[in-house]
Design an enzyme around this catalytic site. Structure first.
Site, PDB file in Angstrom:
ATOM      1  N   GLU A 108     -18.138  -7.236  10.441  1.00 33.64           N
ATOM      2  CA  GLU A 108     -19.508  -5.947  11.628  1.00 33.64           C
ATOM      3  C   GLU A 108     -20.466  -6.930  12.000  1.00 33.64           C
ATOM      4  O   GLU A 108     -20.340  -7.567  13.166  1.00 33.64           O
ATOM      5  CB  GLU A 108     -20.201  -5.101  11.060  1.00 33.64           C
ATOM      6  CG  GLU A 108     -18.949  -3.533  10.586  1.00 33.64           C
ATOM      7  CD  GLU A 108     -18.330  -3.987   9.044  1.00 33.64           C
ATOM      8  OE1 GLU A 108     -18.265  -5.125   8.432  1.00 33.64           O
ATOM      9  OE2 GLU A 108     -17.529  -3.376   8.743  1.00 33.64           O
ATOM     10  N   LYS A 145       0.724  -1.034   0.207  1.00 28.85           N
ATOM     11  CA  LYS A 145      -0.077  -0.224  -0.010  1.00 28.85           C
ATOM     12  C   LYS A 145       0.873   1.424   0.053  1.00 28.85           C
ATOM     13  O   LYS A 145       1.729   1.657   0.719  1.00 28.85           O
ATOM     14  CB  LYS A 145      -1.086   0.218   1.254  1.00 28.85           C
ATOM     15  CG  LYS A 145      -1.855   1.019   1.595  1.00 28.85           C
ATOM     16  CD  LYS A 145      -3.561   0.789   2.361  1.00 28.85           C
ATOM     17  CE  LYS A 145      -4.167  -0.402   1.948  1.00 28.85           C
ATOM     18  NZ  LYS A 145      -4.903  -0.603   3.242  1.00 28.85           N
ATOM     19  N   ARG A 156     -24.681  -3.894   7.520  1.00 30.21           N
ATOM     20  CA  ARG A 156     -24.960  -5.529   7.538  1.00 30.21           C
ATOM     21  C   ARG A 156     -25.326  -6.093   9.251  1.00 30.21           C
ATOM     22  O   ARG A 156     -25.326  -7.439   8.524  1.00 30.21           O
ATOM     23  CB  ARG A 156     -23.840  -6.182   6.378  1.00 30.21           C
ATOM     24  CG  ARG A 156     -22.623  -5.895   7.168  1.00 30.21           C
ATOM     25  CD  ARG A 156     -21.498  -6.048   6.589  1.00 30.21           C
ATOM     26  NE  ARG A 156     -21.739  -5.848   5.004  1.00 30.21           N
ATOM     27  CZ  ARG A 156     -20.486  -5.786   3.954  1.00 30.21           C
ATOM     28  NH1 ARG A 156     -19.597  -6.646   4.422  1.00 30.21           N
ATOM     29  NH2 ARG A 156     -20.194  -5.929   2.198  1.00 30.21           N
TER      30      ARG A 156
END
Ligand SMILES: Cc1ncc(C[n+]2csc(CCOP(=O)(O)OP(=O)(O)O)c2C)c(N)n1
Ligand SMILES: CC(=O)[C@@H](O)[C@H](O)COP(=O)(O)O
Ligand SMILES: [Mg+2]
Length: 635
Positions: A379, A293, A407
């Protein structure tokens, strides 16, 4: 079409010669490193002006070049998981000239957009969905006898999401699916990716028997004059094959998936070879690509915490330092308040879904590492794991962005609330956020979660009430609670002049005939509106209910004293707080009309929070006009 036979023949920047993927395919291999360099420079200059996901996109320059040279987008759809790393894809598919409007209203969105290009497929910015899309696309291609491929680019972080494994299970169950899964493994979500999967991937990435051996071969062979490169690329194929044998790929091959890798994600030759191999495999194949990254830009690489994953505002293109002043944000207040609570109450633990930094959990993790759990981008698991922690006698605080809480509705409803467990959910970025577009707006929580029996929901209006309501929530062990607040800077205090019927009175005209109930951060807008109305002789009281999951009988009786009740909320109007107030008044036979202001139930294009509020009429001008009209109608 620019002649690419002799790269030195055209000293114009290659980027300027690219109208689309066909031009990219026409480039000679030896021109690609220069193109990659130009794209990196372009990205840094462009994203420095607008903010955006510079770190993830610097990491996929070579990968995206190789993908678009090997596959034939859009016939071969390339699906980006989460989509925050699709800037290079947009550059290569003819949109480089639109980056000055990146993430701005009317400009290029920060995610794939079907309105922008036929090369874009998935617009949702929520992680871990790409493999399901790819599996569905591939099954559709098979049914329609299409022999195209589907490519899914999924990060190591997104791979920690459960939905990705549901899809992998299905993909691995059919050896005729033309799916190429590219795992873009940079070892990070924001912070280093967590869990057993991450450890396994890291093991493959850091396999000592491979890296130095590869480096040695590369240096020695490439140094052979004339034949060096040819010899090395021949070795490449052999090496990749040897890799498969040498490095135990049990995790994926046990599933029945062909595994190719790990591949150096910044080596164009290696990438091209591996992707060609995957394309010709004739069934589902997983290509494990190792990237960095922020690759190629020291300021991003030096950012230990997040490798400049998502600077939301402009930054210095040389140093990477954020431009513009620092303001106290809602998240900062929560972060400090959480530590204060945790220091007083050792039963408090905290959970994050790979976003300890952005949700403000990181400082507590620094101070009390054993009491903070990062579960990866998961989550649903975070919610039910918190239920487990509560069953063990603790009081978990689950910090997520409001949009990502959607979600985990079933887990909040049945795993937590039905068991009446003391879990506190803290929803950051609630309401309209802005640059990330509609899948990032935290606009559904007030409507979605208010139907959960026993779940208390608070909407603080300022820093003071955030601290107070968090304290109330974490000290209530009778059941679950939820706090929600927006992105951006926070007002320290919007003082109440009185408290009555469970409401904080923020503004009071004498002989007021209008009651304005403002939810959370909408207090500022409600107060501006009331002051303007007052000046026009329209008298009102502005009150903040603080807890918005129910309306007390006492409050309803108070509302009966007014000719008009107005509600203002930073959430979808359907099923929101306004509907709740109207229903409570109906239930108690109170006939005063309710004028409810909320976010309309439609997909609203990205922009700044202010631009979007202007578009949907969440402004003092509009509220004053609408309320004045309502008053006139009643005269
Ligand atoms: C369901 C969900 N939770 C959290 C996020 C916030 N988020 C955006 S990108 C990201 C990290 C993604 O990591 P990875 O998949 O490895 O991609 P990388 O940025 O490393 O390329 C997270 C957590 C999200 N988009 N969706
Ligand atoms: C892609 C993603 O989901 C996050 O990186 C998000 O873009 C961050 O949003 P904020 O800038 O509001 O923290
Ligand atoms: Mg990653």
């Amino acid at each position: 079409m620019t002649c690419h036979d002799d790269p030195s023949s055209d000293q114009r920047p290659l980027l300027e010669t690219l109208g689309g993927v066909e031009d990219l395919k026409a480039l000679a291999p030896e021109e690609l490193p220069r193109l990659a360099e130009e794209i990196r420079r372009f990205l840094i200059e462009a994203v420095a002006k607008t903010g955006g996901h510079i770190g993830p996109n610097l990491g996929v320059v070579e990968l995206t070049i190789a993908l678009h040279r090997v596959f034939d987008s859009p016939d071969d759809p390339v699906v980006f998981d989460t989509g925050h790393q699709s800037y290079v894809h947009k550059i290569l598919t003819g949109r480089a000239d639109r980056f000055d409007g990146l993430r701005r209203r009317g400009g290029l969105t920060g995610y794939p957009s079907r309105a922008e290009s036929e090369h874009d497929f998935v617009e949702n910015s929520h992680a871990s969905t790409s493999l399901s899309y790819a599996e569905g696309l591939a099954k559709g291609f098979r049914l329609q006898k299409r022999d195209d491929h589907v490519v899914a680019v999924i990060g190591d972080g997104a791979l920690t999401g459960g939905m990705a494994w549901e899809a992998l299970n299905n993909i691995a169950g059919r050896d005729d699916l033309p799916v190429v899964i590219v795992v873009n493994d940079n070892g990070r979500s924001y912070a280093p990716t967590v869990g057993g999967l991450a450890k396994r991937l890291t093991g493959l990435r850091l396999d000592p028997s491979y890296e130095p051996a590869l480096e040695k071969i590369k240096t020695q062979v490439e140094s052979i004059p004339v034949f060096g490169r040819a010899a090395y690329s021949a070795l490449h194929a052999a090496k990749t094959g040897i890799k498969d044998a040498l490095s135990p790929q049990g995790m994926f091959s046990d599933l029945g998936l062909k595994y190719v890798g790990p591949i150096d994600g910044h080596d164009l030759d290696e990438l091209t070879g591996a992707l060609e191999k995957a394309k010709n495999f004739g069934g589902p194949v997983l290509v494990h690509v190792l990237t960095e990254k922020g690759h190629g830009w020291p300021p991003a690489r030096a950012d230990e915490a997040e490798q400049m994953h998502a600077p939301s505002a402009a930054f210095d293109p040389v140093t990477g330092e954020p431009l513009g002043g620092k303001k106290v944000r809602w998240t900062n207040v929560f972060s400090e308040a959480l530590i204060e609570q945790a220091e007083e109450n050792e039963r408090i633990v905290a959970l994050t879904a790979a976003m300890a930094g952005p949700t403000g959990i990181a400082p507590m993790a620094e101070k009390m590492p054993e009491r903070v759990f990062d579960v990866g981008i998961a989550e649903q698991h975070a919610t039910t794991s918190a239920a487990g922690l509560a069953l063990a006698g603790l009081h978990p605080v689950v910090a997520v962005y409001a949009t990502f809480m959607n979600r985990a509705f079933d887990q909040v409803l049945l795993d937590v609330a039905m068991h009446r467990l003391p879990v506190t959910f803290v929803l950051d970025r609630a309401g309209v956020t802005g640059p990330d577009g509609p899948s990032h707006y935290g606009m559904w929580d007030l409507s979605v979660f208010r139907v959960v029996p026993g779940l208390r929901m608070a909407a603080p209006r300022d820093a003071v009430t955030l601290r107070q309501e968090l304290a109330e929530a974490v000290s209530d062990d009778s059941g679950p609670s939820m706090l929600r607040f927006p992105t951006g800077a926070v007002v320290e205090e919007i003082a109440a002049s009185d408290q009555r019927h469970g409401l904080d009175v923020l503004h009071e005209d004498e002989e007021a005939k209008i009651l304005v109930l403002s939810v959370g951060a909408m207090a500022s807008l409600a107060l501006e509106t009331a002051q303007r109305l007052s000046a026009d002789g329209v008298k009102s009281i502005v009150a903040d209910p603080r807890w918005v999951d129910s309306v007390s009988e006492d409050a309803v009786k108070y509302a009966a004293e007014f000719d008009l009740v107005v509600t203002v909320e930073d959430g979808v109007r359907e099923g929101g707080y306004g509907d709740l107030v109207a229903a409570a008044m109906r239930d108690h036979g109170v006939s005063a009309p309710v004028l409810d202001f909320g976010i309309p139930k439609r997909w609203i294009d990205n922009g700044t929070r202010a631009e979007i509020f202007e578009e949907i009429g969440m402004t003092a001008d509009n509220l004053v006009e609408r309320i004045s009209e309502a008053v006139k109608e009643r005269r």
